[in-house]
Design a protein around this motif. Structure first.
Motif, mmCIF file in Angstrom:
data_model
loop_
_atom_site.group_PDB
_atom_site.id
_atom_site.type_symbol
_atom_site.label_atom_id
_atom_site.label_comp_id
_atom_site.label_asym_id
_atom_site.label_seq_id
_atom_site.Cartn_x
_atom_site.Cartn_y
_atom_site.Cartn_z
ATOM 1 N N ASP A 262 -2.674 -5.932 4.904
ATOM 2 C CA ASP A 262 -3.320 -4.738 4.345
ATOM 3 C C ASP A 262 -3.850 -3.901 5.502
ATOM 4 O O ASP A 262 -4.788 -4.301 6.196
ATOM 5 C CB ASP A 262 -4.480 -5.145 3.423
ATOM 6 N N LYS A 274 -8.931 -0.076 2.616
ATOM 7 C CA LYS A 274 -7.611 -0.710 2.710
ATOM 8 C C LYS A 274 -6.585 0.180 2.036
ATOM 9 O O LYS A 274 -6.862 0.779 0.993
ATOM 10 C CB LYS A 274 -7.650 -2.069 2.017
ATOM 11 N N THR A 276 -3.652 -1.045 0.984
ATOM 12 C CA THR A 276 -3.053 -1.914 -0.047
ATOM 13 C C THR A 276 -4.026 -3.064 -0.298
ATOM 14 O O THR A 276 -5.063 -3.163 0.363
ATOM 15 C CB THR A 276 -1.685 -2.471 0.409
ATOM 16 N N ASN A 277 -3.673 -3.936 -1.222
ATOM 17 C CA ASN A 277 -4.558 -5.066 -1.516
ATOM 18 C C ASN A 277 -3.743 -6.334 -1.765
ATOM 19 O O ASN A 277 -3.917 -7.019 -2.774
ATOM 20 C CB ASN A 277 -5.452 -4.754 -2.718
ATOM 21 N N HIS A 278 -2.848 -6.651 -0.818
ATOM 22 C CA HIS A 278 -2.053 -7.869 -0.950
ATOM 23 C C HIS A 278 -2.932 -9.117 -0.903
ATOM 24 O O HIS A 278 -2.588 -10.150 -1.459
ATOM 25 C CB HIS A 278 -1.004 -7.937 0.155
ATOM 26 N N SER A 279 -4.074 -9.023 -0.236
ATOM 27 C CA SER A 279 -4.960 -10.187 -0.076
ATOM 28 C C SER A 279 -5.749 -10.489 -1.341
ATOM 29 O O SER A 279 -6.379 -11.549 -1.440
ATOM 30 C CB SER A 279 -5.933 -9.942 1.075
#
Length: 366
Positions: A262, A274, A276-279
């Protein structure tokens, strides 16, 4: 039987069996001064009670909660809050035949292996009715979190092979659908799929997704008390849960670092955001202030009417058909259970984070 207590500061202990006089919970560590009455608890219990649709057990229980302690003049006193729900629709005779054999997919065998004795009436402590105490306690945790600006949205993401799609997501459909799906088209397909399961005397599993908005950053510890690890423990402590994911979850194993990282940018207000928020809102076991997104994989209801092979306690092989009143799918009633365990974990870990640095202590005690 150990293992019925959860939490460190906001602590709960559940008690009771499926076919005993009742089930309940004692909540310790709730701050004084929280407005609370039975209606706050009941609306959560109503989301998990049986008999609400064709897709839940026909066992008719009102699951009416009684608060026995910890409340005075409509507010919490800071002392333990004890709550009970009496069992009123037990049919223990439905289970008399299973005392001598082990049902596939149930905890019958493992309970005998551990304790040498078990309450075979509906599974005793391994019954889904144990979750009543979790939900009652979770209702309190949710109310505290709401006052801190934290909201939890939980819903059915998938039933069997049927999954919701982002373009059809409608938050209002969650409460309208007996399956708690935020996608009316997916809900219709899932209903047809469940009818097929019922017709073939079978059951289905599914996936529950939980999204937390307004979560504060800095909650969780880097090593053995990671927020992600404690959420996993909490959710996986629910009897029907067989899988757990945060953010991209298992899909991250197939991604490249350039896809999974991210990246950061400055927000219009001058802060850090951020892209994105893949985490899923947690890095290094610590919340980063973005949405926490997690999922729970729920197994199919193990009690099915199809003939299955098992063994008796005396070592004979037999064919059985499980009798009684059972859900063809657990997922819709488990949505609020997942939500409750997430709320309990977040609140407990927020309380534990107050002493994480001197600034917090100064603000709290000055």
């Amino acid at each position: 039987m150990a293992g019925s207590t959860f939490g460190n500061i906001f602590k709960i202990t559940t008690w009771g069996e499926s076919h005993g006089r009742g089930v309940g919970v004692v909540v310790d560590g709730c701050p004084a001064g929280l407005p609370l009455d039975e209606s706050d608890i009941q609306k959560y219990l109503d989301r998990r009670k049986p008999g609400q649709s064709r897709y839940s057990t026909p066992r008719k229980e009102e699951d009416t909660v009684e608060i026995l302690s910890g409340i005075f003049e409509g507010k919490t006193t800071g002392t333990p809050i004890s709550m009970t729900v009496y069992n009123k629709s037990q049919r223990s005779r439905d289970y008399s035949g299973i005392a001598g054999y082990y049902r596939p997919g149930h905890a019958d065998l493992t309970y005998d292996m551990k304790y040498g004795f078990r309450d075979y009436r509906g599974g005793g402590r391994s019954s889904g009715r144990e979750t009543i105490g979790r939900v009652a306690a979770g209702a309190i945790a949710c109310k505290v979190l709401n006052q801190l600006g934290i909201r939890i949205l939980t819903y059915t993401k998938a039933i069997g092979p049927i999954e919701i799609t982002p373009e059809n997501f409608d938050i209002h459909q969650i409460s309208e659908s007996p399956l708690y799906m935020p996608d009316s088209q997916a809900a219709e397909k899932a209903a047809h799929y469940l009818e097929e399961c019922i017709h073939s005397q079978d059951s289905s599993g599914g996936v529950i997704e939980c999204v937390v908005d307004g979560m504060k950053p800095g909650i969780g510890d880097p090593s053995f008390e990671k927020l992600s690890a404690n959420l996993a423990k909490a959710v996986c402590s629910i009897g029907a849960v067989k899988g757990f994911e945060i953010g991209d979850g298992m899909a991250a194993a197939k991604a490249k670092g350039s896809q999974n990282n991210d990246q950061y940018a400055l927000s219009p207000e001058g802060g850090i955001q951020k892209l994105t928020n893949h985490s899923g809102g947690i890095l290094g076991g610590i919340s980063d202030g973005s949405q926490i997104i997690l999922r729970a994989g729920i197994k199919p209801t193990p009690s099915i009417s199809q003939k299955q092979s098992t063994v008796t306690k005396s070592g004979q092989t037999v064919q059985i058909e499980v009798k009684g009143r059972h859900d063809p799918i657990i997922v819709p009633r488990a949505v609020v259970v997942v939500e409750s365990m997430v709320a309990l974990t977040l609140l407990d870990m927020m309380f534990a984070s107050i002493n994480s640095n001197m600034d917090n202590l100064i603000r709290f005690f000055s």
